[in-house]
Enzyme design. Structure first.
Site, mmCIF file in Angstrom:
data_model
loop_
_atom_site.group_PDB
_atom_site.id
_atom_site.type_symbol
_atom_site.label_atom_id
_atom_site.label_comp_id
_atom_site.label_asym_id
_atom_site.label_seq_id
_atom_site.Cartn_x
_atom_site.Cartn_y
_atom_site.Cartn_z
ATOM 1 N N LYS A 74 0.797 -1.222 0.000
ATOM 2 C CA LYS A 74 0.000 0.000 0.000
ATOM 3 C C LYS A 74 0.838 1.285 0.000
ATOM 4 O O LYS A 74 0.390 2.312 -0.517
ATOM 5 C CB LYS A 74 -0.956 0.008 1.196
ATOM 6 C CG LYS A 74 -2.044 -1.057 1.104
ATOM 7 C CD LYS A 74 -3.013 -0.954 2.255
ATOM 8 C CE LYS A 74 -4.133 -1.974 2.112
ATOM 9 N NZ LYS A 74 -5.154 -1.833 3.177
ATOM 10 N N ASP A 110 -10.293 2.203 1.582
ATOM 11 C CA ASP A 110 -10.338 1.764 2.978
ATOM 12 C C ASP A 110 -10.768 2.923 3.870
ATOM 13 O O ASP A 110 -11.583 2.757 4.782
ATOM 14 C CB ASP A 110 -8.954 1.289 3.445
ATOM 15 C CG ASP A 110 -8.551 -0.047 2.858
ATOM 16 O OD1 ASP A 110 -9.441 -0.860 2.546
ATOM 17 O OD2 ASP A 110 -7.342 -0.282 2.716
#
Length: 274
Positions: A74, A110
């Site tokens: 990420k 997210d």
């Protein structure tokens, strides 16, 4: 639920994918089920890689429309992209790539999922977030933006933990010690594999909390959440996060917003077949 007529896979089919160190089936089944329900000419496949730069270059070169990014990529993926949306640049973490004719933009769905999940909680409750990686950044940012002020970031990596805590005015601690009403696990503790039996927080802390939140997706009922549920606590699961963030990815990739019934169908299908 009745599905629309989906074209056979052919030369015009758009490909979306995911990259993870430990690929699962939920995202693949969820997206493909929604493609079936909406009749879109898309297909979704999960991958792992030991060469992140080459994988991202492949997304660009092959015209892959979108890619979900999971642990441990990420943050490492950021220098390989052409730009970041605000959801990603604000927390230096990407979980979604959108490819617009070879221009790769990083997003973070997210963050949006966690914002929605904590929006109804009491903002004055103290919390503990265990973890300091990309997902922990999304969680901390979402809590801060929702007005949660009394928080502790628990991380063995002092540099990363302090940096995340300082960014939002929270405390840092090297180990789980401080009791809190809201406990959030953003580590692999309880995840299928070597840490499957691990309890993310001490039993006494779980007994004293009000809300237990675990971002682990596999299994949904981690030891932490099983203990919390047995104690009558409110539970937020990794499946909740996975569904909400995947819907946002679906919209980014396709431009189509599925209705609530389609989302519920796809989530149930993905859980039953993962």
């Amino acid at each position: 639920m009745e599905m629309q007529m989906k074209p056979l896979i052919g030369r015009d089919t758009r490909l979306c994918m995911s990259l993870s160190a430990r690929p699962g089936n939920f995202g693949t089944r969820f997206h493909n089920r929604l493609y079936d329900l909406t009749g879109l000419d898309f297909v979704y496949k999960s991958f792992s890689t030991i060469d992140l730069a080459a994988a991202i270059a492949g997304i660009r070169a092959l015209g892959i429309r979108g890619c979900a990014i999971s642990m441990p990529f990420k943050e490492a993926v950021i220098p390989l992209l052409d730009g970041l949306a605000k959801t990603a640049s604000a927390i230096d973490s990407v979980n979604t790539i959108v490819n617009d004719d070879g221009v790769l933009t990083g997003h973070n769905t997210d963050y949006g999922a966690v914002v929605d999940l904590v929006a109804t909680l009491d903002r004055v409750m103290p919390f503990v977030v265990q973890g300091s990686g990309g997902m922990a950044k999304a969680v901390a940012a979402a809590l801060s933006d929702n007005g949660f002020r009394d928080g502790t970031i628990v991380a063995r990596n002092e540099r990363a933990g302090r940096a995340l805590a300082d960014l939002y005015g929270y405390r840092w601690a090297p180990t789980v010690e401080r009791a809190a009403a809201l406990l959030i696990n953003v580590t692999p503790l309880g995840m299928t594999g070597a840490d499957a039996a691990a309890l993310a927080f001490p039993a006494a802390m779980i007994a004293g909390c009000e809300v237990a939140f675990d971002v682990v997706q596999y299994p949904i009922d981690t030891p932490f959440l099983r203990a919390a549920a047995a104690a009558g606590k409110q539970c937020i699961t990794g499946a909740d996060v996975a569904t909400l963030q995947a819907v946002q990815q679906f919209v980014l990739y396709t431009g189509v917003t599925p209705d609530a019934a389609q989302v519920a169908d796809a989530a149930a299908w993905a859980r039953a077949n993962s």
